[in-house]
Write a protein that holds these residues in place. Structure first.
Motif, PDB file in Angstrom:
ATOM      1  N   HIS A  91       1.273  17.975  -8.891  1.00 62.49           N
ATOM      2  CA  HIS A  91       2.262  16.970  -8.494  1.00 62.49           C
ATOM      3  C   HIS A  91       3.545  17.172  -9.295  1.00 62.49           C
ATOM      4  O   HIS A  91       3.513  17.279 -10.514  1.00 62.49           O
ATOM      5  N   PHE A  92       4.674  17.221  -8.609  1.00 60.14           N
ATOM      6  CA  PHE A  92       5.961  17.321  -9.305  1.00 60.14           C
ATOM      7  C   PHE A  92       6.238  16.039 -10.088  1.00 60.14           C
ATOM      8  O   PHE A  92       6.740  16.076 -11.199  1.00 60.14           O
ATOM      9  N   ASP A  93       5.926  14.892  -9.464  1.00 54.76           N
ATOM     10  CA  ASP A  93       6.095  13.591 -10.114  1.00 54.76           C
ATOM     11  C   ASP A  93       4.705  12.985 -10.275  1.00 54.76           C
ATOM     12  O   ASP A  93       4.135  12.468  -9.316  1.00 54.76           O
ATOM     13  N   ARG A  94       4.172  13.036 -11.473  1.00 58.32           N
ATOM     14  CA  ARG A  94       2.802  12.570 -11.712  1.00 58.32           C
ATOM     15  C   ARG A  94       2.676  11.055 -11.754  1.00 58.32           C
ATOM     16  O   ARG A  94       1.588  10.530 -11.938  1.00 58.32           O
ATOM     17  N   GLU A  95       3.792  10.368 -11.584  1.00 56.44           N
ATOM     18  CA  GLU A  95       3.801   8.898 -11.533  1.00 56.44           C
ATOM     19  C   GLU A  95       4.425   8.412 -10.229  1.00 56.44           C
ATOM     20  O   GLU A  95       4.950   7.301 -10.168  1.00 56.44           O
ATOM     21  N   ASN A  96       4.391   9.226  -9.190  1.00 61.39           N
ATOM     22  CA  ASN A  96       5.007   8.901  -7.908  1.00 61.39           C
ATOM     23  C   ASN A  96       4.407   7.603  -7.360  1.00 61.39           C
ATOM     24  O   ASN A  96       3.205   7.513  -7.123  1.00 61.39           O
ATOM     25  N   LYS A  97       5.241   6.612  -7.136  1.00 57.26           N
ATOM     26  CA  LYS A  97       4.781   5.293  -6.663  1.00 57.26           C
ATOM     27  C   LYS A  97       4.316   5.325  -5.210  1.00 57.26           C
ATOM     28  O   LYS A  97       3.692   4.371  -4.735  1.00 57.26           O
ATOM     29  N   ASP A  98       4.623   6.420  -4.483  1.00 56.05           N
ATOM     30  CA  ASP A  98       4.156   6.565  -3.105  1.00 56.05           C
ATOM     31  C   ASP A  98       2.737   7.124  -3.021  1.00 56.05           C
ATOM     32  O   ASP A  98       2.171   7.232  -1.946  1.00 56.05           O
ATOM     33  N   VAL A  99       2.175   7.524  -4.169  1.00 57.52           N
ATOM     34  CA  VAL A  99       0.857   8.145  -4.196  1.00 57.52           C
ATOM     35  C   VAL A  99      -0.142   7.252  -4.919  1.00 57.52           C
ATOM     36  O   VAL A  99       0.150   6.734  -6.002  1.00 57.52           O
TER      37      VAL A  99
ATOM     38  N   MET B  91       0.839  -1.183   0.000  1.00 52.11           N
ATOM     39  CA  MET B  91       0.000   0.000   0.000  1.00 52.11           C
ATOM     40  C   MET B  91       0.883   1.246   0.000  1.00 52.11           C
ATOM     41  O   MET B  91       1.927   1.267   0.626  1.00 52.11           O
ATOM     42  N   THR B  92       0.433   2.260  -0.699  1.00 46.47           N
ATOM     43  CA  THR B  92       1.170   3.525  -0.736  1.00 46.47           C
ATOM     44  C   THR B  92       0.966   4.289   0.565  1.00 46.47           C
ATOM     45  O   THR B  92       0.068   3.989   1.347  1.00 46.47           O
ATOM     46  N   ARG B  93       1.789   5.296   0.770  1.00 49.61           N
ATOM     47  CA  ARG B  93       1.704   6.104   1.990  1.00 49.61           C
ATOM     48  C   ARG B  93       0.820   7.327   1.823  1.00 49.61           C
ATOM     49  O   ARG B  93       0.359   7.895   2.794  1.00 49.61           O
ATOM     50  N   ILE B  94       0.591   7.740   0.566  1.00 46.62           N
ATOM     51  CA  ILE B  94      -0.113   8.986   0.272  1.00 46.62           C
ATOM     52  C   ILE B  94      -1.277   8.690  -0.670  1.00 46.62           C
ATOM     53  O   ILE B  94      -1.144   7.881  -1.579  1.00 46.62           O
ATOM     54  N   ILE B  95      -2.390   9.383  -0.458  1.00 47.14           N
ATOM     55  CA  ILE B  95      -3.520   9.266  -1.378  1.00 47.14           C
ATOM     56  C   ILE B  95      -3.978  10.667  -1.770  1.00 47.14           C
ATOM     57  O   ILE B  95      -4.050  11.566  -0.929  1.00 47.14           O
ATOM     58  N   ASP B  96      -4.232  10.855  -3.040  1.00 47.99           N
ATOM     59  CA  ASP B  96      -4.833  12.078  -3.564  1.00 47.99           C
ATOM     60  C   ASP B  96      -6.240  11.685  -3.987  1.00 47.99           C
ATOM     61  O   ASP B  96      -6.418  10.955  -4.959  1.00 47.99           O
ATOM     62  N   VAL B  97      -7.243  12.156  -3.246  1.00 52.35           N
ATOM     63  CA  VAL B  97      -8.608  11.675  -3.451  1.00 52.35           C
ATOM     64  C   VAL B  97      -9.360  12.398  -4.568  1.00 52.35           C
ATOM     65  O   VAL B  97     -10.449  11.973  -4.940  1.00 52.35           O
ATOM     66  N   CYS B  98      -8.797  13.464  -5.108  1.00 50.33           N
ATOM     67  CA  CYS B  98      -9.390  14.224  -6.232  1.00 50.33           C
ATOM     68  C   CYS B  98      -8.259  14.647  -7.159  1.00 50.33           C
ATOM     69  O   CYS B  98      -8.040  15.831  -7.394  1.00 50.33           O
TER      70      CYS B  98
END
Length: 157
Positions: free
Chosen positions: A15-23, A1-8
């Motif tokens: 996002h600086f990294d639009r493919e960030n695996k932590d999100v 599971m990732t550490r961060i969620i963007d719900v919208c």
């Protein structure tokens, strides 16, 4: 599971990294558009879901990003509605439920980043929709209409 969620997440604009695996990128929409200036707009979340009913267990994420639609008045096919989404007439109930869900899935001592543009609805009205209080906030933009807030969920030290 990732550490961060963007719900919208929309098109993941800030996002600086639009493919960030932590999100984990989530949105109610999955769509593509060509905007009036010819640019392509892609809304392609990892998970298509509604921020009013987030399908994760309580206390799951270290950080939650909540940047909901801020427009009530916009044409259905206007570039603003396409880019940012649009609230419905039940926006107070929807955003109140959104805050509840975001804090529910946030781990104790986790951080909620909230962004709001008050061109149509004042930020003071929005902050009344949660009993949680931000510990910092900052207006930005040319007219200072966009507000960034950071909340921390209470928890054990």
């Amino acid at each position: 599971m990732t550490r961060i969620i963007d719900v919208c997440c929309g098109s993941r604009m800030f996002h600086f990294d639009r493919e960030n695996k932590d999100v984990t990128y989530c949105d109610i929409r999955r769509e593509s558009h060509i905007l009036c200036d010819g640019r392509s707009l892609e809304i392609n979340p990892d998970i298509q879901m509604d921020f009013r009913n987030i399908p994760f267990e309580s206390n799951s994420f270290h950080a939650v990003i909540f940047d909901p639609p801020h427009l009530v008045h916009a044409g259905e096919k206007s570039w603003l509605a396409l880019k940012y989404g649009k609230l419905n007439q039940n926006w107070k109930d929807d955003l109140k439920q959104g805050f509840f869900e975001c804090f529910r899935i946030l781990k104790p001592n986790g951080v909620l980043i909230f962004k709001w543009n008050e061109t149509q609805i004042k930020v003071s009205e929005i902050l009344k929709l949660t009993d949680q209080k931000p510990f910092i906030g900052h207006p930005s933009g040319k007219r200072a209409n966009t507000h960034w807030f950071c909340f921390m969920k209470a928890g054990e030290l």
